[in-house]
Structure formats: C-alpha cells, structure tokens
Scaffold this motif. Structure first.
Motif, PDB file in Angstrom:
ATOM      1  N   THR A 174      12.561   3.006  -6.567  1.00  0.00           N
ATOM      2  CA  THR A 174      11.708   2.402  -7.583  1.00  0.00           C
ATOM      3  C   THR A 174      11.130   1.090  -7.077  1.00  0.00           C
ATOM      4  O   THR A 174      11.875   0.162  -6.721  1.00  0.00           O
ATOM      5  CB  THR A 174      12.486   2.144  -8.890  1.00  0.00           C
ATOM      6  N   ILE A 175       9.810   1.013  -7.034  1.00  0.00           N
ATOM      7  CA  ILE A 175       9.117  -0.194  -6.587  1.00  0.00           C
ATOM      8  C   ILE A 175       9.027  -1.150  -7.764  1.00  0.00           C
ATOM      9  O   ILE A 175       8.633  -0.763  -8.866  1.00  0.00           O
ATOM     10  CB  ILE A 175       7.712   0.162  -6.061  1.00  0.00           C
ATOM     11  N   ALA A 176       9.386  -2.419  -7.528  1.00  0.00           N
ATOM     12  CA  ALA A 176       9.534  -3.336  -8.652  1.00  0.00           C
ATOM     13  C   ALA A 176       8.529  -4.475  -8.678  1.00  0.00           C
ATOM     14  O   ALA A 176       7.858  -4.693  -9.677  1.00  0.00           O
ATOM     15  CB  ALA A 176      10.952  -3.902  -8.680  1.00  0.00           C
ATOM     16  N   TYR A 177       8.409  -5.234  -7.601  1.00  0.00           N
ATOM     17  CA  TYR A 177       7.577  -6.437  -7.671  1.00  0.00           C
ATOM     18  C   TYR A 177       7.144  -6.853  -6.274  1.00  0.00           C
ATOM     19  O   TYR A 177       7.643  -6.336  -5.261  1.00  0.00           O
ATOM     20  CB  TYR A 177       8.336  -7.595  -8.339  1.00  0.00           C
ATOM     21  N   SER A 178       6.203  -7.800  -6.236  1.00  0.00           N
ATOM     22  CA  SER A 178       5.739  -8.296  -4.945  1.00  0.00           C
ATOM     23  C   SER A 178       5.355  -9.759  -5.055  1.00  0.00           C
ATOM     24  O   SER A 178       5.103 -10.274  -6.147  1.00  0.00           O
ATOM     25  CB  SER A 178       4.532  -7.492  -4.447  1.00  0.00           C
ATOM     26  N   HIS A 179       5.327 -10.414  -3.905  1.00  0.00           N
ATOM     27  CA  HIS A 179       4.810 -11.768  -3.781  1.00  0.00           C
ATOM     28  C   HIS A 179       3.527 -11.683  -2.966  1.00  0.00           C
ATOM     29  O   HIS A 179       3.488 -11.030  -1.922  1.00  0.00           O
ATOM     30  CB  HIS A 179       5.813 -12.677  -3.070  1.00  0.00           C
ATOM     31  N   LYS A 180       2.455 -12.354  -3.443  1.00  0.00           N
ATOM     32  CA  LYS A 180       1.155 -12.235  -2.781  1.00  0.00           C
ATOM     33  C   LYS A 180       0.541 -13.608  -2.533  1.00  0.00           C
ATOM     34  O   LYS A 180       0.767 -14.546  -3.289  1.00  0.00           O
ATOM     35  CB  LYS A 180       0.191 -11.402  -3.623  1.00  0.00           C
ATOM     36  N   GLU A 181      -0.242 -13.666  -1.465  1.00  0.00           N
ATOM     37  CA  GLU A 181      -1.051 -14.850  -1.210  1.00  0.00           C
ATOM     38  C   GLU A 181      -2.424 -14.398  -0.742  1.00  0.00           C
ATOM     39  O   GLU A 181      -2.565 -13.343  -0.128  1.00  0.00           O
ATOM     40  CB  GLU A 181      -0.404 -15.764  -0.157  1.00  0.00           C
ATOM     41  N   VAL A 198     -20.841  -7.151   9.988  1.00  0.00           N
ATOM     42  CA  VAL A 198     -21.083  -7.557   8.607  1.00  0.00           C
ATOM     43  C   VAL A 198     -21.353  -9.059   8.551  1.00  0.00           C
ATOM     44  O   VAL A 198     -20.892  -9.819   9.396  1.00  0.00           O
ATOM     45  CB  VAL A 198     -19.897  -7.202   7.688  1.00  0.00           C
ATOM     46  N   ILE A 199     -22.108  -9.462   7.544  1.00  0.00           N
ATOM     47  CA  ILE A 199     -22.433 -10.875   7.337  1.00  0.00           C
ATOM     48  C   ILE A 199     -22.097 -11.240   5.891  1.00  0.00           C
ATOM     49  O   ILE A 199     -22.541 -10.557   4.963  1.00  0.00           O
ATOM     50  CB  ILE A 199     -23.930 -11.142   7.627  1.00  0.00           C
ATOM     51  N   PRO A 200     -21.314 -12.303   5.693  1.00  0.00           N
ATOM     52  CA  PRO A 200     -20.685 -13.146   6.718  1.00  0.00           C
ATOM     53  C   PRO A 200     -19.467 -12.449   7.314  1.00  0.00           C
ATOM     54  O   PRO A 200     -18.839 -11.634   6.631  1.00  0.00           O
ATOM     55  CB  PRO A 200     -20.283 -14.398   5.931  1.00  0.00           C
ATOM     56  N   PRO A 201     -19.112 -12.750   8.561  1.00  0.00           N
ATOM     57  CA  PRO A 201     -17.976 -12.088   9.210  1.00  0.00           C
ATOM     58  C   PRO A 201     -16.639 -12.704   8.790  1.00  0.00           C
ATOM     59  O   PRO A 201     -15.880 -13.235   9.610  1.00  0.00           O
ATOM     60  CB  PRO A 201     -18.263 -12.314  10.696  1.00  0.00           C
ATOM     61  N   TYR A 202     -16.362 -12.611   7.495  1.00  0.00           N
ATOM     62  CA  TYR A 202     -15.124 -13.147   6.927  1.00  0.00           C
ATOM     63  C   TYR A 202     -14.470 -12.097   6.044  1.00  0.00           C
ATOM     64  O   TYR A 202     -15.152 -11.228   5.492  1.00  0.00           O
ATOM     65  CB  TYR A 202     -15.402 -14.397   6.082  1.00  0.00           C
ATOM     66  N   THR A 203     -13.159 -12.202   5.916  1.00  0.00           N
ATOM     67  CA  THR A 203     -12.443 -11.326   4.999  1.00  0.00           C
ATOM     68  C   THR A 203     -11.655 -12.152   3.988  1.00  0.00           C
ATOM     69  O   THR A 203     -11.209 -13.259   4.284  1.00  0.00           O
ATOM     70  CB  THR A 203     -11.437 -10.413   5.738  1.00  0.00           C
ATOM     71  N   ALA A 204     -11.529 -11.588   2.798  1.00  0.00           N
ATOM     72  CA  ALA A 204     -10.561 -12.094   1.829  1.00  0.00           C
ATOM     73  C   ALA A 204      -9.283 -11.318   2.111  1.00  0.00           C
ATOM     74  O   ALA A 204      -9.262 -10.084   2.020  1.00  0.00           O
ATOM     75  CB  ALA A 204     -11.048 -11.850   0.410  1.00  0.00           C
ATOM     76  N   THR A 205      -8.243 -12.016   2.495  1.00  0.00           N
ATOM     77  CA  THR A 205      -7.028 -11.368   2.970  1.00  0.00           C
ATOM     78  C   THR A 205      -5.889 -11.571   1.975  1.00  0.00           C
ATOM     79  O   THR A 205      -5.544 -12.709   1.639  1.00  0.00           O
ATOM     80  CB  THR A 205      -6.606 -11.932   4.343  1.00  0.00           C
ATOM     81  N   VAL A 206      -5.345 -10.451   1.499  1.00  0.00           N
ATOM     82  CA  VAL A 206      -4.219 -10.487   0.573  1.00  0.00           C
ATOM     83  C   VAL A 206      -2.972 -10.053   1.333  1.00  0.00           C
ATOM     84  O   VAL A 206      -2.895  -8.922   1.819  1.00  0.00           O
ATOM     85  CB  VAL A 206      -4.445  -9.557  -0.637  1.00  0.00           C
ATOM     86  N   ARG A 207      -2.008 -10.966   1.460  1.00  0.00           N
ATOM     87  CA  ARG A 207      -0.743 -10.651   2.125  1.00  0.00           C
ATOM     88  C   ARG A 207       0.346 -10.490   1.072  1.00  0.00           C
ATOM     89  O   ARG A 207       0.498 -11.339   0.200  1.00  0.00           O
ATOM     90  CB  ARG A 207      -0.366 -11.747   3.122  1.00  0.00           C
ATOM     91  N   SER A 208       1.094  -9.386   1.166  1.00  0.00           N
ATOM     92  CA  SER A 208       2.093  -9.075   0.144  1.00  0.00           C
ATOM     93  C   SER A 208       3.411  -8.663   0.776  1.00  0.00           C
ATOM     94  O   SER A 208       3.428  -7.980   1.804  1.00  0.00           O
ATOM     95  CB  SER A 208       1.616  -7.924  -0.753  1.00  0.00           C
ATOM     96  N   VAL A 209       4.487  -9.063   0.141  1.00  0.00           N
ATOM     97  CA  VAL A 209       5.813  -8.545   0.455  1.00  0.00           C
ATOM     98  C   VAL A 209       6.283  -7.826  -0.801  1.00  0.00           C
ATOM     99  O   VAL A 209       6.374  -8.436  -1.873  1.00  0.00           O
ATOM    100  CB  VAL A 209       6.803  -9.663   0.827  1.00  0.00           C
ATOM    101  N   VAL A 210       6.562  -6.527  -0.678  1.00  0.00           N
ATOM    102  CA  VAL A 210       6.876  -5.693  -1.841  1.00  0.00           C
ATOM    103  C   VAL A 210       8.361  -5.342  -1.840  1.00  0.00           C
ATOM    104  O   VAL A 210       8.935  -5.026  -0.784  1.00  0.00           O
ATOM    105  CB  VAL A 210       6.024  -4.415  -1.860  1.00  0.00           C
ATOM    106  N   HIS A 211       8.969  -5.402  -3.030  1.00  0.00           N
ATOM    107  CA  HIS A 211      10.416  -5.220  -3.173  1.00  0.00           C
ATOM    108  C   HIS A 211      10.737  -4.037  -4.090  1.00  0.00           C
ATOM    109  O   HIS A 211       9.952  -3.687  -4.980  1.00  0.00           O
ATOM    110  CB  HIS A 211      11.050  -6.475  -3.779  1.00  0.00           C
ATOM    111  N   LEU A 212      11.930  -3.477  -3.874  1.00  0.00           N
ATOM    112  CA  LEU A 212      12.468  -2.448  -4.758  1.00  0.00           C
ATOM    113  C   LEU A 212      13.224  -3.114  -5.906  1.00  0.00           C
ATOM    114  O   LEU A 212      13.379  -4.339  -5.934  1.00  0.00           O
ATOM    115  CB  LEU A 212      13.402  -1.521  -3.971  1.00  0.00           C
ATOM    116  N   THR A 213      13.727  -2.311  -6.839  1.00  0.00           N
ATOM    117  CA  THR A 213      14.437  -2.864  -7.998  1.00  0.00           C
ATOM    118  C   THR A 213      15.726  -3.576  -7.619  1.00  0.00           C
ATOM    119  O   THR A 213      16.189  -4.438  -8.359  1.00  0.00           O
ATOM    120  CB  THR A 213      14.773  -1.762  -9.021  1.00  0.00           C
ATOM    121  N   ASP A 214      16.301  -3.217  -6.473  1.00  0.00           N
ATOM    122  CA  ASP A 214      17.520  -3.913  -6.031  1.00  0.00           C
ATOM    123  C   ASP A 214      17.185  -5.155  -5.207  1.00  0.00           C
ATOM    124  O   ASP A 214      18.057  -5.730  -4.549  1.00  0.00           O
ATOM    125  CB  ASP A 214      18.433  -2.974  -5.230  1.00  0.00           C
ATOM    126  N   ALA A 215      15.920  -5.562  -5.235  1.00  0.00           N
ATOM    127  CA  ALA A 215      15.404  -6.775  -4.570  1.00  0.00           C
ATOM    128  C   ALA A 215      15.237  -6.626  -3.065  1.00  0.00           C
ATOM    129  O   ALA A 215      14.873  -7.585  -2.391  1.00  0.00           O
ATOM    130  CB  ALA A 215      16.282  -7.988  -4.875  1.00  0.00           C
TER     131      ALA A 215
END
Length: 242
Positions: A174-181, A198-215
């Motif tokens: 069971t997937i429970a939660y994540s931390h994102k930036e 592509v122009i502009p050559p930039y990305t919006a980057t979402v980094r996540s660590v995803v946890h199960l219900t047991d953390a």
C-alpha cells in the motif's frame, strides 16, 4: 443545493473547454442560459462556475461573464500522490508512455537515491526512464529508482502501463505518502536528447520520495516537465485570527 447537479455541470463544461469546444478567450453561456439548459437553480450554476474558476478553466469578469482562460498544455497536480495512468483517466487528451530505459544498477552509483531510499552501497536499484508524449512531442520525462529486492519482476510491459497498479494489486503493498520539492532547472544534454529542441530550454523538476504505509521509502522519482507548460495545482485557504 444538489451536489450531483453542480458537479455534473462542472464536468460537462470542463470537458467542453478541455476538448476545445470553447477556446481561450471565449465566453461561456450566461448564468440564465445555463439555468435553462441544465434545469437547475442559479445557485447551482454559480457553484459550478466557481469550481471552474478555482480550477483554472475560467475567469469571471464583471460586465463580460465567464471567460475561458484554460491553457491546454499538460497540467498535473503535484499535491496528490497519483499515478500517470490514473491522471490519464481524468484527461480528455491521451498521452503515450515510451520506456527509454529499465536497467539495474548498484545503489552506490546514485548517492542521493541511496540516501533517500535508506540503502546500502551493494544494494541494487532499477533505473527507469520514461517519456510522456502527445502527438510525437515529449512533455514529461520521468526517471524513477526502485529497489530491485522489492520489485524483482519489474519489466518494460509493467513500466509502460502502471507501476503503482503493479505494486498495489500484484505485490499487495500500500502506497501511502511522499515528500516533494520543485525546482526550475536548465536542461542538460540528456534532457535535450529526450525533449528535443525546446525554448526555453528549462524544466520544472519535481523530485519525490514515496513511502509505503509502514513508512518504508521505495521510490525516488525525478519528473521533468517543460517549464513553459508546467502548472502547479493546489488549494490554499487563508485562516483568520492571530
């Protein structure tokens, strides 16, 4: 007020806007017309229109009405923990997934992943790279790291469909939660190769660590979106007092 009625109006109008029946700058039918069309009260219509405005489909302008401001670029909410496949089921435009890489590596090759997933240097991780495309254009590049010991049967077929469905229905986790930036970053050589020129050559980057219900952390995700198409969706309320 009938909750189902205003939601129905919202779904009809948001679908019409998403599908291009109303373009950017168009004005929706008046409240009076919508009351007659849907056979509901003015209060119900206003509730539906308020929801459309909150979700970025329209702007209500005095003397003009409900003006469509929707940008048909791909928008994903990052405030919820939702798989790409689940998001797709809510979209009228269907994007394809192309698996670029699914390879095992020693965790020691990726120090940030090793730390985030609480691994030892000799543990192994999957690195999965996927392009999310619409009409041949790449809008998102997802790079995921999963623990091999937890998901030894991962393959390109699963990766091209839904890994979260595989984890929850096949592995019984069971997937429970994540931390994102979120950061905005210049594209590197690999990004340019996958996104194209592509122009502009930039990305919006979402980094996540995803946890199960047991953390337990089980996934480290780097989701790169075209910066000029990225839309952060969230809801905030100001609390009074203090």
């Amino acid at each position: 007020m009938n909750l189902n009625k205003y939601n129905h109006i919202y779904q009809v109008l948001s679908s019409d806007i998403s599908e291009g029946n109303y373009g950017r700058g168009d004005v929706l039918p008046s409240e009076h017309t919508l009351v007659s069309t849907f056979d509901v009260s003015r209060e119900t219509v206003r509730k539906a229109l308020n929801l459309l405005q909150e979700n970025g489909y329209i702007q209500k302008m005095k003397g003009k009405g409900s003006v469509v401001i929707y940008n048909p670029s791909m928008d994903f909410t990052v405030s919820h923990l939702t798989s790409f496949k689940e998001i797709q089921q809510l979209k009228t435009k269907q994007y394809t997934t192309k698996v670029v890489e699914l390879v095992q590596y020693p965790a020691a090759e990726f120090p940030k992943v090793l730390e985030a997933l609480k691994l030892e240097a000799d543990d192994r991780v999957w690195r999965l790279i996927r392009q999310r495309q619409f009409e041949g254009k790449t809008h998102i590049v997802d790079t995921d790291y999963f623990i091999v010991e937890m998901m030894p049967g991962l393959n390109t077929r699963i990766a091209g469909d839904s890994i979260y469905e595989y984890i929850e229905k096949r592995l019984g986790l069971t997937i429970a939660y994540s931390h994102k930036e979120i950061t905005f970053d210049p594209m590197n050589e690999k990004d340019l190769e996958l996104f194209g020129n592509v122009i502009p050559p930039y990305t919006a980057t979402v980094r996540s660590v995803v946890h199960l219900t047991d953390a337990r952390p089980f996934q480290y995700n780097i989701s790169k979106h075209l910066a000029n198409e990225f839309k952060f969706v969230d809801f905030s309320r100001r609390f009074q007092g203090g």
